[in-house]
Design a protein around this motif. Structure first.
Motif, short mmCIF file in Angstrom:
data_model
loop_
_atom_site.label_atom_id
_atom_site.label_comp_id
_atom_site.label_asym_id
_atom_site.label_seq_id
_atom_site.Cartn_x
_atom_site.Cartn_y
_atom_site.Cartn_z
N GLU A 188 0.83 -1.20 0.00
CA GLU A 188 0.00 0.00 0.00
C GLU A 188 0.87 1.26 0.00
O GLU A 188 2.00 1.24 0.49
CB GLU A 188 -0.89 0.06 1.25
CG GLU A 188 -1.82 -1.11 1.43
CD GLU A 188 -1.29 -2.15 2.40
OE1 GLU A 188 -2.11 -2.87 3.00
OE2 GLU A 188 -0.05 -2.24 2.55
N ARG A 233 -5.50 9.76 -1.80
CA ARG A 233 -5.71 8.61 -2.68
C ARG A 233 -4.73 7.51 -2.29
O ARG A 233 -3.51 7.71 -2.34
CB ARG A 233 -5.47 9.00 -4.14
CG ARG A 233 -5.87 7.89 -5.12
CD ARG A 233 -5.38 8.20 -6.51
NE ARG A 233 -6.01 7.36 -7.53
CZ ARG A 233 -5.42 7.03 -8.66
NH1 ARG A 233 -4.21 7.47 -8.95
NH2 ARG A 233 -6.06 6.27 -9.55
N SER A 292 -3.16 3.70 -2.86
CA SER A 292 -2.91 2.73 -3.93
C SER A 292 -2.41 1.44 -3.31
O SER A 292 -1.76 1.44 -2.26
CB SER A 292 -1.85 3.26 -4.90
OG SER A 292 -2.26 4.45 -5.53
N CYS A 293 -2.70 0.35 -3.96
CA CYS A 293 -2.22 -0.96 -3.51
C CYS A 293 -1.82 -1.75 -4.74
O CYS A 293 -2.67 -2.09 -5.58
CB CYS A 293 -3.30 -1.69 -2.74
SG CYS A 293 -2.87 -3.39 -2.33
N ARG A 341 -10.17 -0.13 -9.68
CA ARG A 341 -9.22 -1.24 -9.86
C ARG A 341 -8.71 -1.23 -11.29
O ARG A 341 -9.49 -1.03 -12.23
CB ARG A 341 -9.95 -2.54 -9.54
CG ARG A 341 -9.22 -3.82 -9.79
CD ARG A 341 -10.05 -4.97 -9.23
NE ARG A 341 -9.42 -6.24 -9.54
CZ ARG A 341 -9.76 -7.39 -8.98
NH1 ARG A 341 -10.75 -7.42 -8.09
NH2 ARG A 341 -9.16 -8.50 -9.32
N THR A 346 -3.60 -3.35 -9.58
CA THR A 346 -3.61 -2.28 -8.58
C THR A 346 -5.04 -1.90 -8.24
O THR A 346 -5.91 -1.84 -9.12
CB THR A 346 -2.86 -1.05 -9.12
OG1 THR A 346 -1.51 -1.42 -9.42
CG2 THR A 346 -2.84 0.06 -8.10
N TYR A 357 -7.27 1.10 -6.01
CA TYR A 357 -7.16 2.45 -5.48
C TYR A 357 -8.33 2.75 -4.55
O TYR A 357 -9.41 2.18 -4.68
CB TYR A 357 -7.17 3.47 -6.63
CG TYR A 357 -6.14 3.21 -7.70
CD1 TYR A 357 -6.45 2.50 -8.85
CD2 TYR A 357 -4.83 3.69 -7.56
CE1 TYR A 357 -5.50 2.25 -9.83
CE2 TYR A 357 -3.88 3.46 -8.54
CZ TYR A 357 -4.22 2.74 -9.67
OH TYR A 357 -3.28 2.50 -10.64
N CYS A 359 -4.90 -3.09 2.50
CA CYS A 359 -5.38 -3.64 1.23
C CYS A 359 -5.48 -5.16 1.37
O CYS A 359 -4.67 -5.78 2.07
CB CYS A 359 -4.38 -3.26 0.15
SG CYS A 359 -4.63 -4.03 -1.45
#
Length: 115
Positions: free
Chosen positions: A6, A19, A21-22, A71, A77, A79, A95
């Motif tokens: 993440e 925001r 992200s992963c 996604r 990834t 989000y 995540c």
């Protein structure tokens, strides 16, 4: 084996946006569910939002209308766009991906919302 990382957490004032992200590595199956959970100190981990590989989404009532999960299957990834943040959104955000009966988790990213 699936590995999740993440990013995007931090400190923000109430009303602001972040925001998350992963990024996933490893074998991500066509039929999988990715999501975000959070855990505040002293509280249990709770689902924030989830999204299937087909794009169906689910949100906790507390974040509906403020958070958006998305996604990118090609980039593996997921989000989480978080708007109108509140101090009660402060937590570690994790995540996860669920596939083949197994839940994989990232190590989390801290989101702190100041009042």
């Amino acid at each position: 084996q699936v590995h999740l990382v993440e990013s995007g957490g931090g400190l923000v004032q109430a009303g602001g946006s972040l925001r998350l992200s992963c990024a996933a590595s490893g074998s991500i199956l066509r039929l999988s569910v990715m999501g975000w959970h959070r855990q505040a100190p002293g509280n249990q981990r709770e689902l924030v939002a989830s999204i299937t590989s087909g794009g169906s989404t689910n949100y906790a009532d507390s974040v509906k209308g403020r958070f958006t999960i998305s996604r990118d299957n090609a980039k593996k990834t997921v989000y989480l766009q978080m708007n109108s943040l509140k101090p009660e959104d402060t937590a570690d955000y994790y995540c996860n991906i669920y596939q083949n009966g197994i839940n994989y988790w990232g190590k989390g990213t801290l989101v702190t919302v100041s009042s």
